[in-house]
Structure formats: C-alpha cells, structure tokens
Write a protein that holds these residues in place. Structure first.
Motif, PDB file in Angstrom:
ATOM      1  N   ILE A 215      50.262  32.365  36.069  1.00 22.29           N
ATOM      2  CA  ILE A 215      49.525  33.622  36.092  1.00 22.29           C
ATOM      3  C   ILE A 215      48.429  33.512  37.134  1.00 22.29           C
ATOM      4  CG2 ILE A 215      48.136  35.249  34.759  1.00 22.29           C
ATOM      5  CD1 ILE A 215      49.352  34.040  32.212  1.00 22.29           C
ATOM      6  N   ASP A 216      48.303  34.535  37.958  1.00 16.25           N
ATOM      7  CA  ASP A 216      47.180  34.655  38.885  1.00 16.25           C
ATOM      8  C   ASP A 216      46.389  35.883  38.474  1.00 16.25           C
ATOM      9  OD1 ASP A 216      45.428  35.074  41.049  1.00 16.25           O
ATOM     10  OD2 ASP A 216      46.822  34.155  42.451  1.00 16.25           O
ATOM     11  N   PHE A 217      45.123  35.704  38.115  1.00 22.03           N
ATOM     12  CA  PHE A 217      44.322  36.819  37.626  1.00 22.03           C
ATOM     13  C   PHE A 217      44.159  37.920  38.674  1.00 22.03           C
ATOM     14  CE2 PHE A 217      41.726  34.746  33.983  1.00 22.03           C
ATOM     15  CZ  PHE A 217      42.883  34.182  33.476  1.00 22.03           C
ATOM     16  N   GLY A 218      44.190  37.573  39.952  1.00 26.95           N
ATOM     17  CA  GLY A 218      44.018  38.573  41.001  1.00 26.95           C
ATOM     18  C   GLY A 218      42.671  39.269  40.943  1.00 26.95           C
ATOM     19  N   SER A 219      41.624  38.516  40.606  1.00 28.11           N
ATOM     20  CA  SER A 219      40.287  39.104  40.445  1.00 28.11           C
ATOM     21  C   SER A 219      39.617  39.335  41.797  1.00 28.11           C
ATOM     22  CB  SER A 219      39.409  38.195  39.586  1.00 28.11           C
ATOM     23  OG  SER A 219      39.964  38.018  38.302  1.00 28.11           O
ATOM     24  N   ASP A 220      39.003  40.493  41.942  1.00 29.96           N
ATOM     25  CA  ASP A 220      38.238  40.837  43.142  1.00 29.96           C
ATOM     26  C   ASP A 220      36.774  40.500  42.865  1.00 29.96           C
ATOM     27  OD1 ASP A 220      37.308  41.844  45.516  1.00 29.96           O
ATOM     28  OD2 ASP A 220      37.519  43.954  44.949  1.00 29.96           O
ATOM     29  N   LEU A 221      36.371  39.278  43.229  1.00 25.19           N
ATOM     30  CA  LEU A 221      35.030  38.775  42.946  1.00 25.19           C
ATOM     31  C   LEU A 221      34.148  38.968  44.174  1.00 25.19           C
ATOM     32  CD1 LEU A 221      32.991  37.246  41.193  1.00 25.19           C
ATOM     33  CD2 LEU A 221      34.074  35.101  41.924  1.00 25.19           C
ATOM     34  N   LYS A 222      33.029  39.666  43.979  1.00 23.86           N
ATOM     35  CA  LYS A 222      32.136  39.985  45.102  1.00 23.86           C
ATOM     36  C   LYS A 222      30.687  39.656  44.759  1.00 23.86           C
ATOM     37  CE  LYS A 222      34.847  43.957  46.776  1.00 23.86           C
ATOM     38  NZ  LYS A 222      34.857  45.432  46.922  1.00 23.86           N
ATOM     39  N   THR A 223      29.934  39.281  45.788  1.00 22.73           N
ATOM     40  CA  THR A 223      28.483  39.188  45.694  1.00 22.73           C
ATOM     41  C   THR A 223      27.913  40.410  46.404  1.00 22.73           C
ATOM     42  OG1 THR A 223      28.536  36.772  45.673  1.00 22.73           O
ATOM     43  CG2 THR A 223      26.445  37.820  46.266  1.00 22.73           C
ATOM     44  N   LYS A 224      27.099  41.205  45.675  1.00 20.69           N
ATOM     45  CA  LYS A 224      26.618  42.481  46.200  1.00 20.69           C
ATOM     46  C   LYS A 224      25.097  42.546  46.125  1.00 20.69           C
ATOM     47  CE  LYS A 224      29.229  44.718  43.218  1.00 20.69           C
ATOM     48  NZ  LYS A 224      29.970  45.802  42.514  1.00 20.69           N
ATOM     49  N   GLU A 228      16.071  45.175  45.553  1.00 14.44           N
ATOM     50  CA  GLU A 228      15.550  44.531  44.354  1.00 14.44           C
ATOM     51  C   GLU A 228      16.637  44.106  43.363  1.00 14.44           C
ATOM     52  OE1 GLU A 228      11.713  46.112  42.778  1.00 14.44           O
ATOM     53  OE2 GLU A 228      12.147  47.811  44.076  1.00 14.44           O
ATOM     54  N   TYR A 229      17.890  44.054  43.809  1.00  7.23           N
ATOM     55  CA  TYR A 229      18.951  43.685  42.869  1.00  7.23           C
ATOM     56  C   TYR A 229      20.102  43.019  43.606  1.00  7.23           C
ATOM     57  CZ  TYR A 229      22.561  44.105  39.268  1.00  7.23           C
ATOM     58  OH  TYR A 229      23.542  43.842  38.353  1.00  7.23           O
ATOM     59  N   LYS A 230      20.598  41.927  43.014  1.00  4.53           N
ATOM     60  CA  LYS A 230      21.751  41.214  43.546  1.00  4.53           C
ATOM     61  C   LYS A 230      22.637  40.822  42.374  1.00  4.53           C
ATOM     62  CE  LYS A 230      22.924  37.388  46.691  1.00  4.53           C
ATOM     63  NZ  LYS A 230      22.358  36.380  47.608  1.00  4.53           N
ATOM     64  N   THR A 231      23.949  40.961  42.533  1.00  3.86           N
ATOM     65  CA  THR A 231      24.860  40.663  41.442  1.00  3.86           C
ATOM     66  C   THR A 231      26.156  40.055  41.963  1.00  3.86           C
ATOM     67  OG1 THR A 231      25.939  41.591  39.469  1.00  3.86           O
ATOM     68  CG2 THR A 231      25.962  42.938  41.458  1.00  3.86           C
ATOM     69  N   ASN A 232      26.785  39.279  41.106  1.00  2.70           N
ATOM     70  CA  ASN A 232      28.114  38.720  41.374  1.00  2.70           C
ATOM     71  C   ASN A 232      29.053  39.343  40.356  1.00  2.70           C
ATOM     72  OD1 ASN A 232      27.389  36.381  43.369  1.00  2.70           O
ATOM     73  ND2 ASN A 232      25.908  36.229  41.699  1.00  2.70           N
ATOM     74  N   ALA A 233      29.984  40.143  40.813  1.00  2.00           N
ATOM     75  CA  ALA A 233      30.766  40.980  39.908  1.00  2.00           C
ATOM     76  C   ALA A 233      32.259  40.892  40.206  1.00  2.00           C
ATOM     77  CB  ALA A 233      30.310  42.435  40.019  1.00  2.00           C
ATOM     78  N   ILE A 234      33.049  41.010  39.129  1.00  3.06           N
ATOM     79  CA  ILE A 234      34.486  41.182  39.257  1.00  3.06           C
ATOM     80  C   ILE A 234      34.731  42.687  39.302  1.00  3.06           C
ATOM     81  CG2 ILE A 234      36.727  40.846  38.157  1.00  3.06           C
ATOM     82  CD1 ILE A 234      35.650  38.246  36.968  1.00  3.06           C
ATOM     83  N   ASP A 235      35.081  43.208  40.470  1.00  2.00           N
ATOM     84  CA  ASP A 235      35.224  44.648  40.675  1.00  2.00           C
ATOM     85  C   ASP A 235      36.595  45.176  40.259  1.00  2.00           C
ATOM     86  OD1 ASP A 235      32.686  45.056  41.518  1.00  2.00           O
ATOM     87  OD2 ASP A 235      33.154  45.358  43.636  1.00  2.00           O
ATOM     88  N   ASP A 236      37.599  44.316  40.275  1.00  2.00           N
ATOM     89  CA  ASP A 236      38.948  44.756  39.944  1.00  2.00           C
ATOM     90  C   ASP A 236      39.768  43.529  39.560  1.00  2.00           C
ATOM     91  OD1 ASP A 236      41.081  46.416  39.543  1.00  2.00           O
ATOM     92  OD2 ASP A 236      41.367  46.972  41.644  1.00  2.00           O
ATOM     93  N   ARG A 237      40.915  43.771  38.924  1.00  2.52           N
ATOM     94  CA  ARG A 237      41.810  42.678  38.569  1.00  2.52           C
ATOM     95  C   ARG A 237      43.247  43.190  38.635  1.00  2.52           C
ATOM     96  NH1 ARG A 237      39.953  41.325  33.703  1.00  2.52           N
ATOM     97  NH2 ARG A 237      41.391  42.756  32.661  1.00  2.52           N
ATOM     98  N   LEU A 238      44.042  42.579  39.490  1.00  2.41           N
ATOM     99  CA  LEU A 238      45.448  42.933  39.642  1.00  2.41           C
ATOM    100  C   LEU A 238      46.271  41.670  39.390  1.00  2.41           C
ATOM    101  CD1 LEU A 238      45.209  45.159  42.862  1.00  2.41           C
ATOM    102  CD2 LEU A 238      45.447  45.941  40.496  1.00  2.41           C
ATOM    103  N   ALA A 239      46.416  41.349  38.113  1.00  3.62           N
ATOM    104  CA  ALA A 239      47.068  40.088  37.737  1.00  3.62           C
ATOM    105  C   ALA A 239      48.567  40.142  38.022  1.00  3.62           C
ATOM    106  CB  ALA A 239      46.820  39.800  36.262  1.00  3.62           C
ATOM    107  N   SER A 240      49.127  38.977  38.313  1.00  2.56           N
ATOM    108  CA  SER A 240      50.569  38.855  38.558  1.00  2.56           C
ATOM    109  C   SER A 240      51.091  37.589  37.881  1.00  2.56           C
ATOM    110  CB  SER A 240      50.868  38.816  40.059  1.00  2.56           C
ATOM    111  OG  SER A 240      50.210  37.716  40.669  1.00  2.56           O
ATOM    112  N   TRP A 241      52.409  37.552  37.673  1.00  3.81           N
ATOM    113  CA  TRP A 241      53.033  36.420  36.998  1.00  3.81           C
ATOM    114  C   TRP A 241      54.263  35.959  37.760  1.00  3.81           C
ATOM    115  CZ3 TRP A 241      58.112  36.818  35.221  1.00  3.81           C
ATOM    116  CH2 TRP A 241      58.657  38.112  35.212  1.00  3.81           C
ATOM    117  N   THR A 242      54.614  34.696  37.562  1.00  2.66           N
ATOM    118  CA  THR A 242      55.823  34.120  38.145  1.00  2.66           C
ATOM    119  C   THR A 242      56.428  33.163  37.131  1.00  2.66           C
ATOM    120  OG1 THR A 242      54.912  34.258  40.399  1.00  2.66           O
ATOM    121  CG2 THR A 242      56.784  32.786  40.059  1.00  2.66           C
ATOM    122  N   MET A 243      57.738  33.278  36.924  1.00  2.00           N
ATOM    123  CA  MET A 243      58.421  32.414  35.960  1.00  2.00           C
ATOM    124  C   MET A 243      59.711  31.902  36.573  1.00  2.00           C
ATOM    125  SD  MET A 243      59.414  33.316  32.000  1.00  2.00           S
ATOM    126  CE  MET A 243      59.447  32.026  30.754  1.00  2.00           C
TER     127      MET A 243
END
Length: 326
Positions: A215-224, A228-243
């Motif tokens: 499984i690959d979570f496919g997370s879109d992790l960004k530092t924004k 006066e504000y800074k955050t590290n956020a998962i903006d999206d997730r497009l998970a995929s699988w392989t078997m």
C-alpha cells in the motif's frame, strides 16, 4: 583551529513523541520514545526566491531562502503490541509513526484487536529528534508521509516513512543513549501467512497464493507559510495498492471481468507470529492494472489500482493487530 574527531556515518538514532497541539513541541524521552529506523537519513529543504538583476557580465543569480523545513526518513517495521485491543498494552511501537501519517487507532478489547484506519482531518503531530554522527536535528510540528507499506514472502512486515516539519537550525551534539524497541516481528513465509480477495458486495473471501501486498498512502505532504503562521499538512491522499498472486481459475476470480464492470474488491494479507498474534493489512478498491508476471518461474498476476473508500470514508485500507485465538 582544532577539528572534532572523525565520527562514523552509521552512528544515528531517532526519538519521536506525539504532540497534543500545533506550536507545542514535546521533547521525546530517550528512554521511552526511541524509534528503530532502518537506513535512516535526514535533510533540510527550502523554497527559494531568485534574483535576476541586469549585469554587464556572466554570473550566477543570488537567491533568498524561504519556507525552510526538515525531514527524517527511513524504513520501519510493523508488529503486534503486547496485548492487542488492551487500553494499556494494546498500542504497537509503530503507533507514533502511523498517527501523524493520517491514521487513527481503534481498540477493541472484546475482540482483542488494535486497528488503524485512515482519517482526513484531525491528523496528529509529532516532535522528532534525530542524532547523526555529532549533529542533532529537531523537527517539530511534523506530519508523516507513509509509503511502501508491504507484506512480502521472505521479508518482515515493513514500510517507509518521511517525517517532515519545521526546524530552527542544525545543532551539534554527541549521540546520546536512546532505548530502542527489541521486537522485530516474524519473517513472512508459507507456514505463517495467508491472503484473500473478496468481491464486493457480499462475496466470500477467496484464499489466494500471494507473494506480496503493498500500500502506498499517496499523501500530499506540504509545509505552508502565512503571516504569523506555519504548518505542515497532509492536503490530499490518493492511496494505491499492488498485489502479486499466482494465477487463479477464471471461474473463481476473473480480474478482467471485474475491472470491466468497475467492481470493488477487498484484498488482505496476514502474518501470524509468536503467541498466535497476527498483523494484517488490507485494501478496498478497484483493479486498474493486470500484468502477467514471472513469480519464481511461475505464471502470476500483478494486480494494482486505487484504494477507494465507501461513502462513510476511512475504510479504503487498514492495518490490524490481533490474536488468532483471543
């Protein structure tokens, strides 16, 4: 000027603690918060603002640094806790990596299971301390990108994680003593593992001869950054699988027909270790690619596609630890 003594590159350790709120780092305890990472590494990144002034000569362009961030990455192992489902002893060592990666924990004391499902909001944060050969990196307000979560014959259950957050500079500090978990989990083989595919809705699980499920979570992790504000956020997730599985009889399982019909399936793989405790991962999704592959000289299929949640959400993949005979 005196130089420090040479230090071996392989000397490195990670300690990581969960944060309760953004902007409130929690210094990890070296005695209880150590994480056993494999092939670990770290780095710093930034966005740059490049100047391009008019000049009468050839030269490089100066730049300014903005939106600085740091990361720690490597492989980790997944294995059951001491007592799956228990409120005191039901949390596995990988818990602190999974939650900031976009998952939540569900403890079932009656059923004896500790389960992790994906979430899209309220994602946990972490503070990570990384020591490497005399340097010390403190990553705060971090979230995690998880990929290559794989069960495969001949290997231990493992995944890859990237811890990304804010930092204020690289420190110099000798590698301290960090207590690491002693458990490794079983190596997956024919005697301790099983796999199944279920056609939805309402189908019965079909036992298959599997080589791997990843499984690959496919997370879109960004530092924004904002004023006066800074955050590290998962903006999206497009998970995929392989078997990877050995070819089945068409009457039992026809992946081409299921793909054409857009049918949802579930697929899972489980390994049982000491004390009859198991680790399982599974997916809910569609079949997109069907590739004939050579598996140890045998004809097999590599099936893959997107992990797709139901209307309720949070069920497109899962990780579960339990006991086969609770």
């Amino acid at each position: 000027m005196a130089q420090p003594a040479l230090t071996k590159f392989t000397r490195r350790s990670l300690a990581l603690a969960l944060q309760s709120a953004e902007g409130t780092p929690v210094p990890p305890d070296n005695g209880t918060d150590g994480i056993r990472l494999y092939d670990g590494s770290s780095g710093t990144e930034f966005d740059e603002f490049t100047e391009n002034p008019d000049r009468p000569h050839f030269t490089g362009n100066p730049f300014a640094v903005t939106n600085e961030r740091a990361f720690i990455q490597g492989n980790f192992r997944l294995y059951p806790p001491e007592t799956p489902g228990d409120s005191s002893d039901g949390t596995p060592d990988c818990h602190r990596l999974l939650l900031p990666g976009g998952m939540t924990q569900v403890l079932d004391d009656v059923g004896g299971t500790t389960r992790y499902n994906p979430v899209s909001s309220g994602i946990a944060l972490s503070t990570a301390y990384w020591w490497h050969a005399g340097t010390h990196l403190q990553v705060v307000d971090a979230r995690h990108q998880i990929s290559s979560l794989i069960m495969q014959i001949g290997q231990r259950y493992q995944g890859q994680v990237r811890v990304q957050g804010s930092y204020t500079g690289m420190l110099e500090e000798n590698l301290p003593s960090v207590t690491l978990p002693g458990t490794l989990g079983p190596v997956i083989n024919s005697a301790n593992s099983k796999a199944a595919i279920t056609v939805l809705p309402g189908g019965s699980p079909l036992a298959v001869w599997a080589k791997s499920l990843s499984i690959d979570f496919g997370s879109d992790l960004k530092t924004k950054e904002y004023t006066e504000y800074k955050t590290n956020a998962i903006d999206d997730r497009l998970a995929s699988w392989t078997m990877r599985i050995a070819r089945t009889a068409k009457a039992d399982f026809d992946p081409w027909a299921l793909r054409s019909a857009g049918t949802m399936i579930q697929a899972s793989m489980r390994v049982v270790g000491a004390g009859d405790k198991y680790s399982e991962q599974g997916i809910r999704g569609q079949i997109r690619d069907i590739t004939p592959v050579d598996i140890d000289g045998d004809y097999g299929w590599e099936l893959s596609g997107p992990c797709v949640a139901s209307d309720a959400g949070g069920d497109e993949f899962w990780i579960e630890f339990g006991t086969e005979t609770p």
